[in-house]
Design an enzyme around this catalytic site. Structure first.
Site, short mmCIF file in Angstrom:
data_model
loop_
_atom_site.label_atom_id
_atom_site.label_comp_id
_atom_site.label_asym_id
_atom_site.label_seq_id
_atom_site.Cartn_x
_atom_site.Cartn_y
_atom_site.Cartn_z
N SER A 164 15.66 -11.10 42.04
CA SER A 164 15.00 -12.26 42.41
C SER A 164 13.79 -12.18 42.92
O SER A 164 13.12 -11.43 41.99
CB SER A 164 15.80 -13.08 43.52
OG SER A 164 15.43 -14.28 43.72
N HIS A 190 16.05 -14.68 38.87
CA HIS A 190 15.76 -16.16 39.26
C HIS A 190 14.46 -16.32 39.13
O HIS A 190 13.28 -15.83 39.66
CB HIS A 190 15.99 -15.99 40.91
CG HIS A 190 17.34 -15.92 41.22
ND1 HIS A 190 17.68 -15.40 42.62
CD2 HIS A 190 18.70 -15.79 40.34
CE1 HIS A 190 19.12 -15.28 42.53
NE2 HIS A 190 19.63 -15.55 41.45
N ASP A 286 23.11 -13.61 46.07
CA ASP A 286 23.78 -13.63 44.57
C ASP A 286 23.61 -12.36 43.85
O ASP A 286 22.61 -11.64 44.05
CB ASP A 286 22.58 -14.45 43.79
CG ASP A 286 23.25 -14.94 42.61
OD1 ASP A 286 24.30 -15.06 42.50
OD2 ASP A 286 22.37 -15.49 41.68
#
Length: 349
Positions: A164, A190, A286
């Site tokens: 991310s 992401h 995540d």
């Protein structure tokens, strides 16, 4: 209680400056200390206000955001969040900004967007907490030439990577270690939906393997890296007889679509002990549960260590869950993936 993050908002549009300021000031842990309409005003404001974080428009008159960011990173490094239009041109500029050292990026609102800049406050607070690390010099420059993997072994493994915030630099660092015949590799990073195609194209130019945005049904092949398209669907792998990508239209997981957990879960089910799971820098959690599932399935699992993370969030949660078998500095992860792939001989059952 820590002091609120002090933010300078830079955008040539007064409307956009007002919108960003309103969104940020609504968070009690953030204070907008100033606004600037161009690079010259921003330069003076940075000197006078010494903000913790700057939000910076990519497209501005006189000196664009990319040029100004480069000056900031060379002369006065600080966390900068790029604000970009969701266009191909904007995406290319944003990817370049993240390479230069921007902390993260957000897309400008689209018509009908009922929650503009929904992630911006969280990113600003993470940026204010971070100690910005120059991974470009400390990790990427030290990368040795990629070493080929035995073709007979490379095709029997699947590498799954999640990232991310900070992931653009991190993935470049890792993938530049990969040879042209690397094991099939699937990645969820992401990123806004219009940015992943430009990022895949950039990785393809910089790295020896073929890097592409994943498409539904694309067969996993040696020497290819598949990047999940941003924003709309999750990336999974399926079909043990002939592993391939699958894009699924399910609700967000952990607030993300695509989700790293969804990818890791599918790889664990498909490949088990013949998978290698890697979790890189990023906010939130995540990927942590999915990496644990991979480890329980017999996969080797690696996590980026705190020292080299832009944000030690996802790797920290994964480590605390027991999902990470080995923590490594970013510069060592690519080589360790290849060593592990070469050492494991089992095929997909």
């Amino acid at each position: 209680m820590s002091a609120p993050a002090r933010v300078l908002v830079v955008d040539d549009s007064a409307t956009m400056r007002g919108l960003i300021s309103a969104v940020l000031n609504a968070d009690p842990d953030i204070t907008v200390v100033g606004q600037a309409a161009d690079a010259l005003e921003a330069r003076q404001a940075i000197k006078q206000l010494d903000p913790d974080v700057v939000t910076l428009d990519i497209e501005m008159p006189n000196m664009n955001g990319l040029e100004f960011l480069d000056k900031i990173m060379r002369l006065r490094p600080m966390p900068v969040i790029m604000v970009s239009t969701l266009t191909h041109r904007g995406a290319e500029a944003t990817i370049a900004a993240l390479e230069i050292g921007a902390f993260d990026c957000v897309g400008k609102p689209q018509p009908g967007d009922t929650h503009p800049f929904r992630d911006l406050a969280d990113k600003v607070k993470a940026a204010a907490r971070s100690q910005r690390k120059s991974m470009i010099t400390s990790n990427r420059a030290a990368a040795p030439a990629a070493t080929a993997v035995s073709d007979s072994r490379a095709g029997r493994k699947i590498v799954a990577i999640g990232a991310s915030t900070g992931g653009v630099e991190a993935l470049i660092t890792v993938l530049q270690k990969f040879p042209a015949n690397c094991p099939p590799t699937v990645i969820t990073q992401h990123m806004p939906h219009t940015f992943t195609k430009s990022f895949a194209e950039r990785l393809n130019r910089l790295c020896a393997p073929t890097v592409q945005e994943a498409t539904d049904g694309a067969r996993l092949e040696v020497g290819r890296v598949y990047l999940a398209p941003g924003g709309e669907r999750h990336l999974e792998v399926h079909n043990a007889a002939a592993p391939c990508c699958r894009l699924v239209d399910h609700p967000p997981v952990n607030g993300h679509r695509p989700s790293v957990d969804v990818l890791f879960d599918s790889v664990a089910e498909l490949a088990g002990r013949n998978a290698i799971g890697v979790i890189l820098t990023g906010m939130g959690r995540d990927g942590a549960a999915g990496l644990l599932k991979l480890r329980h399935a017999g996969a080797r699992t690696f996590g980026q260590n705190e020292k080299t993370c832009v944000v030690y969030g996802m790797p920290r949660v994964a480590y605390e869950l027991g999902a990470v078998e080995t923590q490594l500095p970013l510069g060592s992860i690519g080589e360790e993936i290849l060593k592990t792939a070469a050492a494991r001989k089992e095929g997909i059952e």
